[in-house]
Design an enzyme around this catalytic site. Structure first.
Site, PDB file in Angstrom:
ATOM      1  N   GLY A  47      -7.553 -11.611  -1.576  1.00 42.47           N
ATOM      2  CA  GLY A  47      -7.725 -10.425  -2.423  1.00 42.47           C
ATOM      3  C   GLY A  47      -8.937 -10.509  -3.328  1.00 42.47           C
ATOM      4  N   GLY A  93      -9.600   3.587  -3.132  1.00 43.68           N
ATOM      5  CA  GLY A  93     -10.953   3.097  -3.313  1.00 43.68           C
ATOM      6  C   GLY A  93     -11.143   1.668  -2.869  1.00 43.68           C
ATOM      7  N   ARG A 103     -10.086 -15.134   3.639  1.00 44.63           N
ATOM      8  CA  ARG A 103     -10.687 -14.318   4.694  1.00 44.63           C
ATOM      9  C   ARG A 103     -11.195 -13.000   4.103  1.00 44.63           C
ATOM     10  NH1 ARG A 103      -9.646 -13.331  10.443  1.00 44.63           N
ATOM     11  NH2 ARG A 103      -8.694 -15.375  10.390  1.00 44.63           N
ATOM     12  N   GLU A 105      -9.324  -8.134  -8.425  1.00 43.82           N
ATOM     13  CA  GLU A 105      -9.308  -8.534  -9.831  1.00 43.82           C
ATOM     14  C   GLU A 105     -10.304  -9.645 -10.156  1.00 43.82           C
ATOM     15  OE1 GLU A 105      -6.903  -6.619 -11.064  1.00 43.82           O
ATOM     16  OE2 GLU A 105      -5.469  -6.414  -9.434  1.00 43.82           O
ATOM     17  N   GLY A 109      -7.617   4.112  -9.899  1.00 42.12           N
ATOM     18  CA  GLY A 109      -6.365   3.773 -10.569  1.00 42.12           C
ATOM     19  C   GLY A 109      -6.589   2.714 -11.637  1.00 42.12           C
ATOM     20  N   LEU A 123     -12.071  -9.421   5.027  1.00 37.44           N
ATOM     21  CA  LEU A 123     -11.840  -8.504   6.141  1.00 37.44           C
ATOM     22  C   LEU A 123     -13.071  -7.654   6.423  1.00 37.44           C
ATOM     23  CD1 LEU A 123      -8.248  -7.298   5.172  1.00 37.44           C
ATOM     24  CD2 LEU A 123      -8.873  -9.008   6.904  1.00 37.44           C
ATOM     25  N   ASN A 124     -13.743  -7.251   5.344  1.00 36.41           N
ATOM     26  CA  ASN A 124     -14.917  -6.385   5.491  1.00 36.41           C
ATOM     27  C   ASN A 124     -15.862  -6.714   4.341  1.00 36.41           C
ATOM     28  OD1 ASN A 124     -16.774  -4.227   5.210  1.00 36.41           O
ATOM     29  ND2 ASN A 124     -15.392  -2.839   6.284  1.00 36.41           N
ATOM     30  N   PRO A 125     -16.910  -7.476   4.635  1.00 41.87           N
ATOM     31  CA  PRO A 125     -17.765  -7.956   3.538  1.00 41.87           C
ATOM     32  C   PRO A 125     -18.445  -6.828   2.761  1.00 41.87           C
ATOM     33  CG  PRO A 125     -18.709  -8.493   5.689  1.00 41.87           C
ATOM     34  CD  PRO A 125     -17.325  -7.984   5.943  1.00 41.87           C
TER      35      PRO A 125
END
Lengths: 749, 174, 327
Positions: free
Chosen positions: A707, A472, A633, A710, A243, A635-637
């Site tokens: 997040g 993605g 945090r 970006e 996107g 969540l999933n490196p």
């Protein structure tokens, strides 16, 4: 089993993607499916005089042709508001084919529906359309004299002007100043999957399989435009082929697909062609920026003036907000940020990855590098010295990490001992240079309440649901991890369902906010269900946990046990089965902090790059990049690293390759395919190193997730430009930095 | 040598423009379908055989998402007419996993997180397996150059390179 | 794409007969240009004659050391053929630097000779374009023309020629062999690529139905050390900004004894740098002379504000290439 949040779990949708089994929105099999194709205008300004359908209809296999003469009138035209806000989110405050006026090149003027892809394309080519064409104004050069300062941005959600102190006075008094003007070419998202919508009516009820970054946004927008109840519109999106902002807003083709399906009485799939994708879902607008810095000899910033001029559509005051970082990443009492707009013959620009701040930061971070040279200071130390503990309103950061990112990056990259002298490192035909830039991206709490549902069956298996969709970013994986930990079950008994407006509401996963808001709602759904199950157990006289305090019950692997004696306990499944409960479910919600929450809210990072610049030919090749980020945090490196890596390479692309311009005669984008609109290929990719700096954040949600979508891009292009200066001694003020820009352009710093 | 008009008139076997029977060998199976001559191999796979694993990214030969193998060589199905494929063996992503087991390259893509949105992934994998077979995966520079026909807009490139290196270096060679 | 009929030719005669017997027909080889332009409605034949089955994939020796390349030999195969790598390494490099491996597996050598320009105004099917629609004008002259040609242009067309291998072939004095309705003929390659002049739509001298069957590359001993360097924005999979094919022999006295120099990306046709060659042959192989030769080659360059950089760029690229070959 230990918690899975924070573990580098493989993507749960991996097998579907590597085998080709996953169905994207243009791959839905429906009986009687017809193929729609938009015909875009071949002028940028004027009127449709006539459309002769004779030849097209004679071509055979044509089910219907829509033009402004027979397209249904829209019920309401919602105004452009970012989809994150949870309201109708049209990409532009305009819907085509309502009258004969043409505002921009490629504006839909007809839509052909046929029994095959080939038939639709042929019939579209046979439409004989005549126009009355006016002179287009679509570039800064053409429209400069009509520029005016914008009052608000983002559909009125943000002020366009940000002022404090006395910038002019401070600049006049500053011991050192930097003044630079930049020009940035327009960018197009170009996800590999172009926009596509499959629409099916069942009586009054509409189902859309829409390649969107927000099913809820598509539902709201289409229902509003068509004037039908939200309950009659279902949007399903299980896979999205990228996107990058082009699918963050809902563009006319989505609603046109629904209109076409009704028009021909069949399900219709409407796909944008690759060339159409340059004129149908927004772009990052052409822009000019100016930065003026004032500082003392000690390096303290005393004034920042940041000005942006860009081109928007006739309908919307849209500009990427360019000053959200420059107003706060460095402390400065005198600040002025302003946005000026030219209304021209283009469709409305839109979010493009790292919207606003990637270019805003390019201006700021190259100017900071220039200031470091003026002062004879190390650019890292200059940044750390000026980075404040509070934001521009005096609120402490919810979490920081900027200085740590810069220092850790310097260590990884090998910054120490760097000779700052520009233009002195030659290797063969190349000049070598290194550069650094700071990175920040705002955390924007403009979304409404988010929901998620957790449901456990009496065999112990679990379904967790939100309406968010995967494009993605790894949401189906990381949310499964969050749900599993919240509920206390193993990952392999949990399925995460998403991508459907019938599921609990979340808003579009844009602006890097997806992980924050979804994880918060999922976490709360999981913990709510866990608490209910524990309450059942401690109140159940047949449970070994009867009469224990809920707080002394822990859950792991789907088994509740006493924290004092782990041998005392039972599984969720046993509890449910014994109580003849087939399942139990809980809705979790998360109310974001108010948009003006009293905290500084930026995600920080630092970028480093080494370049080789061909000293004769001006071609720049990036040799290596290092990025260090503090996204709260993780969540999933594994997945977060991929996101940040992707962002950094988008920065490389923005720096060196991507740029489009409008042909001034026709008003048409000059480049409209992936052969000439250049994005990186495998061979362009340098060594890239990504690392995290840990910061705890208890403001941005229960899990402290800020997040990663970006911030990876912010500062990357600036680090490259600063490296080009270090290599060549020439300041780059134009993007992309193509061979001729580097050969001829720039200015001796 | 001159070709006279009688030879020209003798040309028979012109097919189309309407649907004509076409036989395609895809992933080892023979498919008898009816197609117009203008239908590309890509659209034949996706729209007529419901093999949607092969992706349409540009339909112009500029992105590589539609990469399939013809007689073992990687080609772009968007610029290939289906009718030109009669008598040739076509392989698509759907035929890569055997007996429900992922091909080592597919597993390596998952393990190295070599994709995000997944849309270019089938094409990347078809190229990656072919790359090793071609002998074009010897060095990192070879991999980068000879994979460059497959664009990944998510920029998973470094992870794709890692996946390819792993499969190349595995004992069974993928 | 309009509806088409399709004929898969089993022999050269059949192929030639099928196309020459139908006014609105075209050969279909690898399809990498043809299918793309068909879909864009830039070309609109109604009969496609598929020549992929023709026995023209061979490479064979000719004369004393030359190579005949069958027109249907694929770029990837030719690039890696031992005799090409050994005798014309610059040609092999040009092939490998063109397009992508998938496209090279498809594209034929004959088809490559008929490759069309990437000019956006040609490809859009709408803008004034004398190449696509004679007499309609040329939108590129005042449009976005960064990629356009600076040599061999006319007031009617500035479209650049996109091929890489054709640059090598013009330097090697290759010969195009054809079979058409009127029999066989041979066309020296520099006569094959026609500059736009007043008729940009006429790109080569082939008659309708005339099929390229082979390309003869003569023995060119100096080409055994030839090179092709391609400069572009991204590192791979892009048309050239400027490319340079060179094959040079410097004698013991340090003078240029032999030179074959050709350029891509700058010309309306694959550009043999005759002026530069003439300026250098017999003269000392020095950077100053290389620069003077490059100046001579571009003396008549016609530029626009957007593509003027190509002149400087190309001159520097030539000087660098010849200097590196010399050293």
């Amino acid at each position: 089993m230990s918690p899975v949040v924070g573990k580098p779990v493989n993507r749960v949708d991996g097998p579907d993607k590597v085998t080709g089994a996953g169905r994207y929105c243009g791959e839905i099999v429906l009986p009687g499916l017809a193929y729609g194709l938009i015909v875009g205008s071949s002028i940028a300004n004027g009127r449709v005089l006539s459309i002769d359908e004779t030849a097209a209809r004679a071509a055979g296999g044509v089910y219907g042709i829509m033009t402004h003469q027979n397209t249904p009138k829209i019920a309401n035209q919602p105004h452009l508001i970012p989809s994150l806000a949870g309201q109708p989110a049209p990409g532009e405050s305009f819907f085509p084919m309502q009258d004969d006026v043409v505002h921009y090149w490629g504006q839909p003027v007809a839509l052909v529906v046929a029994d095959s892809l080939e038939g639709a394309a042929h019939a579209a080519a046979l439409l004989d359309i005549t126009y009355e064409a006016g002179v287009p104004v679509a570039t800064i050069e053409d429209g400069r004299s009509s520029a005016a300062e914008a009052q608000t941005l983002f559909g009125g959600l943000m002020p366009a002007r940000d002022e404090r102190g006395d910038v002019q006075g401070a600049l006049a008094k500053a011991e050192v100043t930097v003044d630079a003007t930049y020009h940035y070419a327009a960018n197009h998202h170009n996800p590999l999957e172009t926009g596509v919508t499959t629409a099916q009516w069942d009586g009054d009820r509409l189902t859309l399989w829409d390649s969107t970054m927000g099913v809820r946004a598509s539902q709201l927008t289409v229902a509003t435009l068509l004037g039908i109840p939200l309950s009659d519109v279902r949007v399903i999106t299980h896979f999205v082929g990228g996107g990058f902002g082009s699918k963050a807003m809902v563009w006319p083709h989505v609603t046109l697909a629904a209109m076409a399906a009704r028009h021909v009485g069949r399900p219709v799939r409407l796909t944008l062609t690759r060339p159409q994708s340059f004129t149908s879902n927004g772009h990052r607008e052409e822009q000019e920026q100016q930065i003026r810095l004032g500082a003392g000899r000690d390096g303290r910033l005393t004034a920042i003036h940041h000005r942006k001029l860009s081109v928007t559509s006739p309908f919307d005051d849209w500009a990427e907000p360019a000053t959200g970082v420059s107003t706060q990443i460095y402390g400065c009492d005198n600040y002025l940020g302003e946005h000026h707009l030219i209304h021209g013959n283009t469709l409305t620009p839109t979010f493009t990855r790292a919207p606003g701040e990637s270019l805003g930061s390019f201006s700021l971070e190259t100017a900071m590098d220039q200031l470091a040279y003026e002062l004879g200071m190390d650019p890292i130390e200059l940044r750390i010295m000026n980075h404040p503990p509070v934001d521009n309103h005096g609120n402490a950061w919810s979490s920081d990490g900027m200085a740590d990112c810069l220092r850790r990056g310097a260590e990884l990259f090998g910054w120490s001992g760097r000779d700052p002298t520009p233009g002195v490192r030659e290797e063969g035909n190349n000049l070598i240079g290194t550069g650094v830039a700071g990175a920040g991206y705002p955390v924007a709490f403009m979304m409404p309440v988010q929901h998620a549902r957790a449901r456990i069956f009496n065999d112990g298996s679990v379904v967790v649901q939100t309406s968010a969709q995967e494009f993605g970013i790894g949401v189906t994986t990381s949310m499964a991890q969050v749900g599993a930990d919240a509920l206390g079950v193993d990952l392999d008994v949990l399925r995460f369902e998403a991508g459907d407006t019938d599921l609990p509401n979340t808003t579009s996963a844009v602006g890097s906010m997806g992980a924050t808001m979804q994880s918060s709602a999922v976490h709360n759904a999981g913990t709510t269900l866990r608490n209910e199950l524990i309450a059942h157990a401690v109140n159940d006289d047949k449970s070994p946990l009867h009469r224990l305090s809920p707080s002394s019950v822990r859950v792991e692997g789907g088994r509740m046990s006493s924290t004092l004696d782990p041998s005392i306990g039972e599984s969720y499944a046993d509890l449910l089965t014994r109580n003849r409960l087939l399942d139990l479910e809980a809705l979790g919600s998360w109310t974001p902090p108010p948009i003006d929450t009293p905290h500084g809210l930026l995600t920080f990072g630092a970028q480093f790059a080494e370049v080789a610049v061909d000293k004769d030919l001006g071609l720049v090749r990036v040799r290596r990049m290092t990025g260090v980020f503090a996204p709260g945090r993780v969540l999933n490196p594994k997945l977060a690293r991929s996101q940040l890596l992707g962002g950094m390479l988008w920065g490389l692309s923005q720096a060196l390759l991507e740029g489009n311009q409008i042909d001034r005669q026709s008003g048409r984008w000059a480049l409209n395919n992936l052969g000439e609109y250049l994005v990186p290929v495998h061979a362009d990719i340098p060594d890239v190193q990504v690392e995290f700096v840990e910061v705890e954040d208890d403001v941005v949600g229960p899990l402290g997730v800020k997040g990663v979508g970006e911030v990876g891009q912010v500062g990357a292009a600036a680090a490259i430009a600063n490296a080009v200066f270090h290599a060549t001694g020439r300041r780059m003020t134009e993007l992309p930095m193509t061979a001729e820009v580097v050969m001829n352009g720039g200015s001796p710093g | 040598m001159a070709i006279n008009q009688s030879t020209a008139a003798a040309v028979t076997g012109v097919r189309g423009p309407q649907d004509v029977p076409v036989t395609l060998d895809v992933n080892g199976s023979t498919h008898a379908i009816e197609l117009e001559p203008r239908v590309s191999l890509l659209d034949a796979l996706r729209e007529h055989l419901d093999l949607t694993g092969t992706k349409k990214g540009c339909d112009q030969g500029t992105c590589g998402a539609c990469t399939v193998w013809m007689d073992g060589r990687r080609v772009l199905s968007c610029l290939t007419l289906a009718m030109s494929c009669e008598g040739h063996q076509i392989a698509t992503i759907e035929g890569i996993a055997q007996d429900g087991r992922l091909h080592p390259m597919q597993q390596a893509f998952i393990d190295h997180d070599a994709f995000q949105c997944g849309y270019c992934t089938p094409g990347q994998i078809m190229s990656a397996i072919a790359l090793i077979r071609e002998g074009n995966a010897t060095t990192d520079a070879d991999i980068a150059e000879h994979m460059s026909g497959n664009i990944c807009r998510c920029q998973a490139y470094p992870n794709i390179h890692a996946a390819i290196r792993e499969v190349r270096d595995a004992d069974d060679g993928g | 794409m309009r509806p088409v009929t399709f004929f898969r030719a089993g022999s050269i005669d059949e192929a030639v007969a099928a196309v020459s017997g139908h006014p609105d027909s075209a050969f279909l080889a690898g399809g990498t240009t043809e299918i793309d332009l068909l879909r864009l409605n830039v070309v609109q034949p109604t009969l496609l004659v598929d020549v992929n089955d023709l026995p023209l994939t061979y490479l064979e020796d000719i004369d004393d050391g030359g190579v005949r390349i069958g027109a249907m030999a694929r770029m990837s195969d030719v690039a890696r053929a031992q005799r090409i790598v050994e005798r014309y390494p610059g040609m092999s490099q040009a092939l490998l630097l063109g397009a992508s491996e998938q496209l090279r597996n498809m594209a034929s050598m004959g088809g490559n000779m008929c490759q069309r320009t990437r000019c956006a105004y040609f490809r859009d099917g709408q803008s004034p374009c004398n190449k696509r629609e004679p007499g309609s004008g040329c939108a590129a002259l005042t449009g976005v023309n960064r990629g356009h040609a600076v040599l061999g242009t006319s007031d009617h067309c500035i479209a650049s020629h996109p091929s890489d291998v054709a640059v090598a072939l013009v330097a090697l004095d290759a010969v195009i062999r054809t079979i058409g309705p009127d029999g066989t003929r041979t066309i020296p390659i520099e006569s094959f690529f026609l500059p736009p002049d007043d008729t940009p739509s006429v790109e080569h001298p082939l008659a309708h139905g005339e099929l390229i069957v082979a390309i003869d590359v003569p023995a060119v001993p100096v080409a055994r050390t030839s090179r092709y360097v391609k400069h572009r924005d991204r590192v791979s999979y892009e048309f050239a900004l400027v490319s340079v094919f060179s094959a040079m022999r410097v004698d013991d006295a340090g003078n240029v004894a032999e030179l074959r120099l050709a350029l891509g990306g700058v010309g309306t046709v694959p550009w043999r740098a005759h002026r530069a060659e003439e300026a250098l042959i017999g003269r000392p192989a020095t950077p100053e002379n290389f620069a003077a030769a490059a100046d001579a080659e571009f003396a008549d360059a016609r530029t626009t504000p957007m593509n003027a950089f190509k002149v400087t760029f190309a001159k520097r690229a030539i000087v660098r290439e010849l200097s590196e070959v010399t050293s």
